[in-house]
Design a protein around this motif. Sequence first.
Motif, PDB file in Angstrom:
ATOM      1  N   LEU A  51       0.784  -1.344  -0.111  1.00  0.00           N
ATOM      2  CA  LEU A  51      -0.040  -0.073   0.167  1.00  0.00           C
ATOM      3  C   LEU A  51       0.964   1.161   0.085  1.00  0.00           C
ATOM      4  O   LEU A  51       0.452   2.461  -0.549  1.00  0.00           O
ATOM      5  CB  LEU A  51      -0.850  -0.118   1.295  1.00  0.00           C
ATOM      6  N   ALA A  52       2.105   1.247   0.659  1.00  0.00           N
ATOM      7  CA  ALA A  52       2.715   2.351   0.828  1.00  0.00           C
ATOM      8  C   ALA A  52       3.489   2.522  -0.730  1.00  0.00           C
ATOM      9  O   ALA A  52       3.390   3.673  -1.024  1.00  0.00           O
ATOM     10  CB  ALA A  52       4.085   2.251   1.609  1.00  0.00           C
ATOM     11  N   TYR A  53       3.895   1.491  -1.106  1.00  0.00           N
ATOM     12  CA  TYR A  53       4.311   1.745  -2.558  1.00  0.00           C
ATOM     13  C   TYR A  53       3.459   2.296  -3.624  1.00  0.00           C
ATOM     14  O   TYR A  53       3.688   3.346  -4.408  1.00  0.00           O
ATOM     15  CB  TYR A  53       4.901   0.162  -2.983  1.00  0.00           C
ATOM     16  N   VAL A  54       2.169   1.743  -3.625  1.00  0.00           N
ATOM     17  CA  VAL A  54       1.346   2.136  -4.378  1.00  0.00           C
ATOM     18  C   VAL A  54       0.752   3.584  -4.023  1.00  0.00           C
ATOM     19  O   VAL A  54       0.262   4.386  -4.960  1.00  0.00           O
ATOM     20  CB  VAL A  54       0.094   1.224  -4.559  1.00  0.00           C
ATOM     21  N   GLY A  55       0.494   3.638  -2.822  1.00  0.00           N
ATOM     22  CA  GLY A  55      -0.151   5.108  -2.393  1.00  0.00           C
ATOM     23  C   GLY A  55       0.893   6.091  -2.776  1.00  0.00           C
ATOM     24  O   GLY A  55       0.051   7.176  -3.167  1.00  0.00           O
ATOM     25  N   TYR A  56       2.091   6.125  -2.331  1.00  0.00           N
ATOM     26  CA  TYR A  56       2.942   7.095  -2.893  1.00  0.00           C
ATOM     27  C   TYR A  56       3.156   7.248  -4.354  1.00  0.00           C
ATOM     28  O   TYR A  56       3.172   8.173  -4.873  1.00  0.00           O
ATOM     29  CB  TYR A  56       4.398   6.977  -2.058  1.00  0.00           C
ATOM     30  N   ALA A  57       3.039   6.392  -4.945  1.00  0.00           N
ATOM     31  CA  ALA A  57       2.952   6.291  -6.485  1.00  0.00           C
ATOM     32  C   ALA A  57       2.081   6.771  -7.136  1.00  0.00           C
ATOM     33  O   ALA A  57       1.935   7.760  -8.134  1.00  0.00           O
ATOM     34  CB  ALA A  57       2.949   4.848  -7.016  1.00  0.00           C
ATOM     35  N   MET A  58       0.786   6.763  -6.524  1.00  0.00           N
ATOM     36  CA  MET A  58      -0.424   7.675  -7.044  1.00  0.00           C
ATOM     37  C   MET A  58      -0.555   9.114  -6.699  1.00  0.00           C
ATOM     38  O   MET A  58      -0.742   9.958  -7.545  1.00  0.00           O
ATOM     39  CB  MET A  58      -1.660   6.972  -6.377  1.00  0.00           C
ATOM     40  N   PHE A  62       2.896  17.472   0.174  1.00  0.00           N
ATOM     41  CA  PHE A  62       3.131  17.299   1.618  1.00  0.00           C
ATOM     42  C   PHE A  62       1.747  16.737   2.351  1.00  0.00           C
ATOM     43  O   PHE A  62       1.911  16.046   2.990  1.00  0.00           O
ATOM     44  CB  PHE A  62       3.833  18.480   2.421  1.00  0.00           C
ATOM     45  N   LEU A  63       0.853  17.471   2.042  1.00  0.00           N
ATOM     46  CA  LEU A  63      -0.218  17.095   2.782  1.00  0.00           C
ATOM     47  C   LEU A  63      -0.770  15.728   2.336  1.00  0.00           C
ATOM     48  O   LEU A  63      -1.176  14.898   3.461  1.00  0.00           O
ATOM     49  CB  LEU A  63      -1.635  18.003   2.537  1.00  0.00           C
ATOM     50  N   LEU A 112      -0.877   9.693   3.986  1.00  0.00           N
ATOM     51  CA  LEU A 112      -0.460   8.345   4.215  1.00  0.00           C
ATOM     52  C   LEU A 112       0.418   8.068   5.261  1.00  0.00           C
ATOM     53  O   LEU A 112       0.420   6.877   5.718  1.00  0.00           O
ATOM     54  CB  LEU A 112       0.137   8.211   2.829  1.00  0.00           C
ATOM     55  N   ALA A 113       1.133   8.890   5.578  1.00  0.00           N
ATOM     56  CA  ALA A 113       2.108   8.739   6.774  1.00  0.00           C
ATOM     57  C   ALA A 113       1.454   8.163   7.819  1.00  0.00           C
ATOM     58  O   ALA A 113       1.607   7.430   8.654  1.00  0.00           O
ATOM     59  CB  ALA A 113       3.221   9.536   6.929  1.00  0.00           C
ATOM     60  N   VAL A 114       0.218   9.011   8.034  1.00  0.00           N
ATOM     61  CA  VAL A 114      -0.678   9.020   9.422  1.00  0.00           C
ATOM     62  C   VAL A 114      -1.215   7.543   9.241  1.00  0.00           C
ATOM     63  O   VAL A 114      -1.294   6.738  10.110  1.00  0.00           O
ATOM     64  CB  VAL A 114      -1.386   9.985   9.492  1.00  0.00           C
ATOM     65  N   LEU A 115      -1.667   7.355   7.980  1.00  0.00           N
ATOM     66  CA  LEU A 115      -2.485   6.024   7.881  1.00  0.00           C
ATOM     67  C   LEU A 115      -1.601   5.023   7.938  1.00  0.00           C
ATOM     68  O   LEU A 115      -1.855   3.734   8.886  1.00  0.00           O
ATOM     69  CB  LEU A 115      -2.892   5.931   6.452  1.00  0.00           C
ATOM     70  N   LEU A 174       8.317   9.652  14.697  1.00  0.00           N
ATOM     71  CA  LEU A 174       9.442   9.081  13.832  1.00  0.00           C
ATOM     72  C   LEU A 174       8.726   8.432  12.590  1.00  0.00           C
ATOM     73  O   LEU A 174       9.522   8.652  11.553  1.00  0.00           O
ATOM     74  CB  LEU A 174       9.892   8.001  14.682  1.00  0.00           C
ATOM     75  N   ILE A 175       7.805   7.853  12.553  1.00  0.00           N
ATOM     76  CA  ILE A 175       7.239   7.471  11.365  1.00  0.00           C
ATOM     77  C   ILE A 175       6.810   8.434  10.197  1.00  0.00           C
ATOM     78  O   ILE A 175       7.023   8.152   9.030  1.00  0.00           O
ATOM     79  CB  ILE A 175       6.111   6.198  11.680  1.00  0.00           C
ATOM     80  N   PHE A 176       6.165   9.456  10.784  1.00  0.00           N
ATOM     81  CA  PHE A 176       5.761  10.623   9.985  1.00  0.00           C
ATOM     82  C   PHE A 176       7.166  11.159   9.252  1.00  0.00           C
ATOM     83  O   PHE A 176       6.806  11.604   8.127  1.00  0.00           O
ATOM     84  CB  PHE A 176       5.042  11.586  10.880  1.00  0.00           C
ATOM     85  N   ILE A 177       8.190  11.354   9.998  1.00  0.00           N
ATOM     86  CA  ILE A 177       9.461  11.758   9.545  1.00  0.00           C
ATOM     87  C   ILE A 177       9.867  10.985   8.316  1.00  0.00           C
ATOM     88  O   ILE A 177      10.226  11.238   7.326  1.00  0.00           O
ATOM     89  CB  ILE A 177      10.272  12.310  10.640  1.00  0.00           C
TER      90      ILE A 177
END
Length: 319
Positions: free
Chosen positions: A83-90, A114-115, A120-123, A154-157
């Motif tokens: 999901l991270a791979y596809v989400g940031y790709a979108m 950035f928003l 996605l980082a929060v998710l 940490l995860i957000f950053i």
Amino acid sequence: MNQYLLAVGLGLCITLAVMPILIPILHKVKFGQSEREEGPASHKAKNGTPTMGGIVFILVPILVLLILDAPAFMNPEMQIVVLAYVGYAMIGFIDDFIIVVQKNNRGLSPKMKFLMQSVLAVLFFYLYQRIAPTTINVPVLNMEIELGWLYFLLIFIMFTAESNAVNLTDGLDGLSAGCVIIALSPFVLLSIHQGKSDLALFLLAVIASLLGYLKFNLHPAKIFMGDTGSLALGGLLAATAMVLKQELLLVIIGGIFVMELMSVVIQVTSFKTTGKRVFKMAPLHHHFELSGFKETQVVVMFWMISLGFAILGYFLGVM
């Protein structure tokens, strides 16, 4: 081991077969790169080179995983990684599409991009903290530290910084793809070491697909990954480090991306506070270009630095 070899073989062969078909299509629909006006003058010749090549090395590894290890998609950790791979790709795809349509290099506004990265980082933090503790492993010391709510920070950053850092690194032919291949390699070994074979399989498929893409991205590049690819790869690196509980090692293994990101931070901060520039141009790879190095020389130099970081990171991870 046979599955790992199959993942590499399939990922590489499918990518090598698809790329020669995709490049003319992107040319035909005029999905070309728009170089930024403030970039090096030598890069103006790259205008019109097909972009969004990242679509291939995003979809191919997912297809390979589906063929070789479909049950992996039921693993919550693998779901987060994919999901991270596809989400940031979108996010990158939307940015690239706007750039292509408007024929300039603006795309999404920095605030909107950035928003979306932040959401996605929060998710992913929310999904991961449901299945894993909010602890980090400290390399070498072999100890765990409970971070509590600080783990969210940490995860957000990690996600926002890494996705942007890989994006900034994608400025020379072959640079970002080569550095990501190198940075993913120790994570493959750490995945095998931890018994996460499905993750290792997926990462190997990504590496193989990137190698296939790199054949067409080496100087002079016939295609670029675009934000579609670079944001996705940054998200993948962050998600991989998270599920392997090697969050701190990401800073070392991805050291080249940290250097690129910090060069921009330093440049902007210095110019806004003193009116002076520390580098001839940021990100850092442009500084070396303007210092007289050929593009290919800068790329090889950065690959070697990345390799040093990767080796150091791996040994720290297994000590």
